[in-house]
Design an enzyme around this catalytic site. Sequence first.
Site, PDB file in Angstrom:
ATOM      1  N   ARG A  34      -2.377 -74.415 -28.927  1.00 19.03           N
ATOM      2  CA  ARG A  34      -3.304 -73.301 -28.700  1.00 19.03           C
ATOM      3  C   ARG A  34      -4.623 -73.478 -29.458  1.00 19.03           C
ATOM      4  NH1 ARG A  34       0.618 -67.934 -28.693  1.00 19.03           N
ATOM      5  NH2 ARG A  34       0.920 -67.888 -26.437  1.00 19.03           N
TER       6      ARG A  34
ATOM      7  N   LYS B  40      17.441 -65.535 -18.927  1.00 15.75           N
ATOM      8  CA  LYS B  40      17.684 -64.235 -18.317  1.00 15.75           C
ATOM      9  C   LYS B  40      16.968 -64.012 -16.999  1.00 15.75           C
ATOM     10  CE  LYS B  40      17.881 -61.226 -22.345  1.00 15.75           C
ATOM     11  NZ  LYS B  40      16.673 -60.576 -22.841  1.00 15.75           N
TER      12      LYS B  40
ATOM     13  N   GLY C 254       6.595 -70.788 -23.173  1.00 15.12           N
ATOM     14  CA  GLY C 254       6.788 -71.568 -24.392  1.00 15.12           C
ATOM     15  C   GLY C 254       7.804 -72.681 -24.278  1.00 15.12           C
TER      16      GLY C 254
ATOM     17  N   GLY D 176       3.909 -64.868 -21.425  1.00 14.08           N
ATOM     18  CA  GLY D 176       3.888 -63.518 -20.858  1.00 14.08           C
ATOM     19  C   GLY D 176       2.660 -63.289 -19.988  1.00 14.08           C
TER      20      GLY D 176
HETATM   21  C1  3PG Z   1       2.337 -64.839 -27.315  1.00 17.36           C
HETATM   22  O1  3PG Z   1       2.598 -65.798 -28.045  1.00 17.36           O
HETATM   23  O2  3PG Z   1       3.147 -64.383 -26.487  1.00 17.36           O
HETATM   24  C2  3PG Z   1       0.964 -64.246 -27.404  1.00 17.36           C
HETATM   25  O3  3PG Z   1       0.261 -64.762 -28.481  1.00 17.36           O
HETATM   26  C3  3PG Z   1       1.045 -62.738 -27.461  1.00 17.36           C
HETATM   27  O4  3PG Z   1       1.811 -62.351 -28.563  1.00 17.36           O
HETATM   28  P1  3PG Z   1       2.718 -61.052 -28.450  1.00 17.36           P
HETATM   29  O5  3PG Z   1       3.777 -61.334 -27.403  1.00 17.36           O
HETATM   30  O6  3PG Z   1       3.284 -60.822 -29.815  1.00 17.36           O
HETATM   31  O7  3PG Z   1       1.805 -59.916 -28.009  1.00 17.36           O
END
Ligand code: 3PG
Length: 395
Positions: free
Chosen positions: A37, A198, A354, A377
């Site tokens: 990142r 999931k 991830g 997300g």
């Molecule tokens: C992540 O790694 O999902 C983003 O940086 C957002 O973080 P968060 O899910 O804690 O809002």
Amino acid sequence: MSQLKSVNDLNVKGRRVLVRVDFNVPMDKGAVTDDTRVRASLPTLRHLVQSGARLILISHLGRPKGAPNPKYTLAPVAQHLSQILKTPVAFAPDCVGPAAEKAAKDLKDGEILLLENLRFHAEEEKNDSAFAKALAVLGDFFVQDAFGAVHRAHASTAGLPKLLPSAAGFLLQKELDYLGRIKDRPAKPFVAIVGGAKVSDKIEVLDKLLDKVDTLVIGGAMAYTFLLAKNVLVGNSLVEKDKIDLAKTLMEKAQRLNINLLLPRDHTAVDAIDKPETARETADQAIPSGLIGVDVGTKTIQGLTAPISSAKTIFWNGPMGIFEVDRYARGTREVAKLAADAAEKGATVVVGGGDSVAAVQASGLADKISHISTGGGASLEFLEGKDLPGVSALA
Ligand code: 3PG
Ligand code: MG
């Protein structure tokens, strides 16, 4: 998405530019363990430095729940960034107030300052307007480049762009461009590969993807819920019993739309997750009683070769098995190889989330993939067709 103002369009020479980055990176003992990142933000940062801007970087790290916590300090990330850029990066111990204001004022053209974790203030996640204003006084312009956080309606994503002349950074633009291709105009055949533990995390994206794909591959533990919905025995594997009906609905939709929905044909199964020495392949789709599925098997991989190789667009989110355990990583690695081969033959391959990103990195194939998303997300919510508050606020 191209209607967003670009960082290229701002006249930043000698001006202070607040840049929201997503430096929420994995750390171990105060060192950054995966700087994907940080590196992904470099094009925007370098452009601003070269344009003579004074850079004030803001980010969150982890979930410190609105209070300062040394475990979540961004100080090591300032050091890391300084090493990669081979230039000093100043650090201020608070993102608002006198310390931040003084550090911002001291900046000269082309210099960089990183402020402490935004989430040390509860107001950040509440999108508190006074907090957004306290951030806004630090800069003349705002640049949003934290794609991984734009699905959050926080002060630094939804609030700040309303207070300063704003633009999208190069990373945000690139993410929206690649994911936009997947969402709106995928070259066909389009194959989506969705894995992970999931079904519940991925319901909406699976439903939306079914409207677009030619082939949907389901792997990871979520496949066991689909198999159970077809009355295939899955032994002691992880299943979400309350999602069986939903799996049925998704399979019916696939059938109605004539989509090729591929479930595992065989599995690697074990007596217990922590006993990799008991790993063996099942004869077919069923997992014998007492065994736990941990990865897809050889026949499954063989069955994926043709559809993935002939794809023109591939979207992959989520591993095929428990890939953190080497013995259970084969399916995920093979999918990474197939996807990388397809990319070399000209397919657009986008990997998000991830775990699948980590799998691609670990297999050393990251360079071959067209685009590796920095937002798990955020990329899913975008593909689900949801509004991204951090993007809408820029428009
Ligand atoms: C992540 O790694 O999902 C983003 O940086 C957002 O973080 P968060 O899910 O804690 O809002
Ligand atoms: Mg997250």
